[in-house]
Every structure is written in C-alpha cells, then in structure tokens.
Design a protein around this motif. Sequence first.
Motif, mmCIF file in Angstrom:
data_model
loop_
_atom_site.group_PDB
_atom_site.id
_atom_site.type_symbol
_atom_site.label_atom_id
_atom_site.label_comp_id
_atom_site.label_asym_id
_atom_site.label_seq_id
_atom_site.Cartn_x
_atom_site.Cartn_y
_atom_site.Cartn_z
ATOM 1 N N HIS A 1 0.845 -1.194 0.000
ATOM 2 C CA HIS A 1 0.000 0.000 0.000
ATOM 3 C C HIS A 1 0.883 1.247 0.000
ATOM 4 O O HIS A 1 2.092 1.188 0.202
ATOM 5 C CB HIS A 1 -0.914 0.008 1.229
ATOM 6 C CG HIS A 1 -0.169 0.138 2.527
ATOM 7 N ND1 HIS A 1 0.047 1.340 3.146
ATOM 8 C CD2 HIS A 1 0.444 -0.795 3.319
ATOM 9 C CE1 HIS A 1 0.745 1.160 4.262
ATOM 10 N NE2 HIS A 1 1.006 -0.127 4.389
ATOM 11 N N ARG A 2 0.249 2.386 -0.215
ATOM 12 C CA ARG A 2 0.959 3.655 -0.281
ATOM 13 C C ARG A 2 0.693 4.485 0.982
ATOM 14 O O ARG A 2 -0.224 4.197 1.745
ATOM 15 C CB ARG A 2 0.524 4.434 -1.522
ATOM 16 C CG ARG A 2 0.773 3.697 -2.832
ATOM 17 C CD ARG A 2 2.253 3.528 -3.138
ATOM 18 N NE ARG A 2 2.882 4.826 -3.317
ATOM 19 C CZ ARG A 2 2.836 5.501 -4.467
ATOM 20 N NH1 ARG A 2 2.220 4.991 -5.511
ATOM 21 N NH2 ARG A 2 3.428 6.671 -4.565
ATOM 22 N N GLU A 3 1.484 5.562 1.137
ATOM 23 C CA GLU A 3 1.363 6.412 2.317
ATOM 24 C C GLU A 3 0.473 7.625 2.087
ATOM 25 O O GLU A 3 -0.249 8.052 2.989
ATOM 26 C CB GLU A 3 2.750 6.880 2.756
ATOM 27 C CG GLU A 3 2.753 7.702 4.037
ATOM 28 C CD GLU A 3 4.149 8.053 4.492
ATOM 29 O OE1 GLU A 3 4.339 8.265 5.703
ATOM 30 O OE2 GLU A 3 5.064 8.114 3.637
ATOM 31 N N SER A 4 0.478 8.160 0.859
ATOM 32 C CA SER A 4 -0.231 9.430 0.656
ATOM 33 C C SER A 4 -0.929 9.525 -0.697
ATOM 34 O O SER A 4 -1.082 10.617 -1.229
ATOM 35 C CB SER A 4 0.745 10.601 0.812
ATOM 36 O OG SER A 4 1.812 10.506 -0.116
ATOM 37 N N SER B 1 -4.982 4.965 -1.651
ATOM 38 C CA SER B 1 -4.191 4.175 -0.719
ATOM 39 C C SER B 1 -3.352 5.141 0.114
ATOM 40 O O SER B 1 -2.407 5.736 -0.401
ATOM 41 C CB SER B 1 -3.300 3.204 -1.505
ATOM 42 O OG SER B 1 -2.519 2.408 -0.659
ATOM 43 N N TYR B 2 -3.696 5.262 1.390
ATOM 44 C CA TYR B 2 -2.989 6.199 2.247
ATOM 45 C C TYR B 2 -3.182 5.794 3.702
ATOM 46 O O TYR B 2 -3.933 4.851 4.009
ATOM 47 C CB TYR B 2 -3.469 7.637 2.010
ATOM 48 C CG TYR B 2 -4.911 7.908 2.380
ATOM 49 C CD1 TYR B 2 -5.234 8.584 3.556
ATOM 50 C CD2 TYR B 2 -5.951 7.513 1.545
ATOM 51 C CE1 TYR B 2 -6.557 8.848 3.891
ATOM 52 C CE2 TYR B 2 -7.277 7.777 1.873
ATOM 53 C CZ TYR B 2 -7.564 8.442 3.054
ATOM 54 O OH TYR B 2 -8.874 8.700 3.389
ATOM 55 N N LEU B 3 -2.478 6.486 4.584
ATOM 56 C CA LEU B 3 -2.568 6.177 6.004
ATOM 57 C C LEU B 3 -3.488 7.175 6.693
ATOM 58 O O LEU B 3 -3.342 8.387 6.539
ATOM 59 C CB LEU B 3 -1.180 6.230 6.647
ATOM 60 C CG LEU B 3 -0.180 5.164 6.187
ATOM 61 C CD1 LEU B 3 1.171 5.389 6.852
ATOM 62 C CD2 LEU B 3 -0.693 3.765 6.475
ATOM 63 N N PRO C 1 -3.741 1.635 6.882
ATOM 64 C CA PRO C 1 -3.904 1.752 5.426
ATOM 65 C C PRO C 1 -5.385 1.758 5.055
ATOM 66 O O PRO C 1 -6.134 0.846 5.427
ATOM 67 C CB PRO C 1 -3.212 0.494 4.874
ATOM 68 C CG PRO C 1 -2.377 -0.031 5.988
ATOM 69 C CD PRO C 1 -3.078 0.365 7.250
ATOM 70 N N LEU D 1 4.304 -1.166 3.330
ATOM 71 C CA LEU D 1 4.336 0.191 2.806
ATOM 72 C C LEU D 1 5.348 0.275 1.666
ATOM 73 O O LEU D 1 6.504 -0.114 1.820
ATOM 74 C CB LEU D 1 4.716 1.175 3.915
ATOM 75 C CG LEU D 1 4.824 2.655 3.517
ATOM 76 C CD1 LEU D 1 3.465 3.175 3.064
ATOM 77 C CD2 LEU D 1 5.340 3.481 4.695
ATOM 78 N N THR E 1 6.647 2.700 -2.034
ATOM 79 C CA THR E 1 6.650 4.007 -2.699
ATOM 80 C C THR E 1 6.499 3.784 -4.200
ATOM 81 O O THR E 1 6.532 2.638 -4.683
ATOM 82 C CB THR E 1 7.955 4.761 -2.428
ATOM 83 O OG1 THR E 1 9.040 4.061 -3.058
ATOM 84 C CG2 THR E 1 8.225 4.861 -0.927
ATOM 85 N N ASP F 1 7.704 11.358 -2.963
ATOM 86 C CA ASP F 1 6.326 10.859 -2.972
ATOM 87 C C ASP F 1 5.408 12.028 -3.334
ATOM 88 O O ASP F 1 5.855 13.164 -3.516
ATOM 89 C CB ASP F 1 5.931 10.222 -1.630
ATOM 90 C CG ASP F 1 6.068 11.176 -0.446
ATOM 91 O OD1 ASP F 1 5.932 12.401 -0.627
ATOM 92 O OD2 ASP F 1 6.312 10.695 0.667
#
Length: 297
Positions: free
Chosen positions: A42-45, A50-52, A57, A87, A89, A181
């Motif tokens: 998954h991604r962070e932003s 897909s983000y936190l 997630p 996680l 990128t 990112d």
Amino acid sequence: MKVVQIWLKTVFSCVVAVGVPLSCNADTLSHIKDTQTITIAHRESSLPFSYLANGKPVGYSLDICNRLVDSIKKELKLPQLKVNYLLVTSSNRIEAIRDGKADLECGSTTNNAERRKEVSFTIPHFFASTRMLVRADAGIKNWTDLKDKKVVTTKGTTTVKLLHDRDKVRGLNLRLLEGSDHQESFNMVEKFQADAFSMDDVLLFGLRANSKTPDKFIVVGDALSTEPYAIMLRKDDPAFKEFLDREMARMMTEGEITKLYDKWFKKPVAPNNANLNMPMSFLLRDNLRFPSDKVAD
C-alpha cells in the motif's frame, strides 16, 4: 473448471517455505494457502486510493483489495487468513511485487506496456488524466504557460516521461524536479520551490482537498494522457490473475465498485473529511458495464 483446480494441477520450479517471499514463477494461491498469509502493498499518501489514516492503510484501492482478500479466504477455505501490509513508494512498488515481497499492490498504479514486462494487472478500477496543480495566483492555465518554469512530479511515475516528451515537442525549457512521494511534490509547490506539480488529476484533487489552504491551489491543463489504475500482481501466474479478474468483474457488474466509488469520491473521507466531489468518468462507467483488462498504451 474452478481456478483452484487449475493451480493444484500445475507444477512449478521453486519451493516456497512459510515466511519466505515468492521470488520466482510460482503459484500465488498455493503460497497463500501454505503460509495462511497474504501481503498487501500500500501507499502512504495516494489519497483517496491508498494512504494512512490514524496509522492504518485505507482508501478506494484498499477497499477493493480487502474484498478480493475476502474472496480468496472463501476460495481457499481460510476464514482466518492473516493479512500483512507492506508500505511501498512509487519507486519500489514494482520491485515489491516482482520479488515476491507482496502478493497484491493496492495503490494508484498505472497499467502500461512497459510495466507489464515485469508484472501483471487486474481489470482497471479507475481512469485518471494527467494534468497539473499550480498556485491559484500563478497565472498558469495550460502547458504552454510553463516555459522556463520549474515543474515537479513524483519519482518513478509515468508522468516523468510525459513531461520530457512534452518539453521536447513544445521546447518549453522546463526545469524538471522529482519528489520522493506525492506529498513531497505537492509541498514543493506550496513552498514556492516549484511552479507546478504534474500528476494524475485525481491525486492532485486529493492533495488539494486535504491541504490546509485548498483554495490557494487549482488543477489546470489539457489532459496529457489517460492512466488506467489497476491492482498489481506477479507476472506469469495466469491462474491467480484469472481468479482476481473474475472477482473484479463480479464486483463491477453487481454494483460493488460503484458503491465504493461513491464512498471515496463523492463523500467526505478521512483524515480531514474532505470531499473530492469527483464524478465518475465515462471510461470507468463503460468498464463497469463491460469489464475488461485491455488498455490503450
């Protein structure tokens, strides 16, 4: 013949142990069954895909993947299947799938011919257009307004090549920058380190909606390209892809994807209760009616 019968009859050349990444041509469903674990990248932003949010997630792509996981649990008769999250990128997401560190990548990844040399993709669940985000008072309306200006995009994304190609054709003398990112790329425009941030429009709308001062930014420019987003999986595992595509098609024709779209694009979402108010594109509407993994490269 059921997919589970296909993969049980197939012979593979690598031995997979519990906890060991699947790093060669292998049967993903068998590996999941043997380890009783599935790993989702998954991604962070990459909001709203897909983000936190509060360290967890979440997102449109995550919801789709969670439903695919439910289908895998049912297919393998593993109601207690463990789900791990990894996680990634934009720079290492393909590597994570290719090298077996994750079974599915649930982010905002474009399916194109170059990437299909290394990985596979399910039926697309979104279509984005490449545009740019600028400060509202910058006087930038289209690509020709970028002559001699600094333009940032996110490292490892398909937009990098698009900008190089546009620069060559139009002779804009762009000064191209790369963020690690999407959030860093947005921050560079916010801090006057770049004049524009070029990326898929929906990501730009998401970053804008969740900024402290959304009214200070606008998304402009003719579409440079159309990007079909899809769940990424390992290459050369046709049984797993067949299973996932079948489930994606079912969710599309039964209206599940439409409900998830409305949840993430037409209603306020965490963390700031921002609402993208983004109508579904005609390309996605057509794909929901006639699901297909064929895309125009």
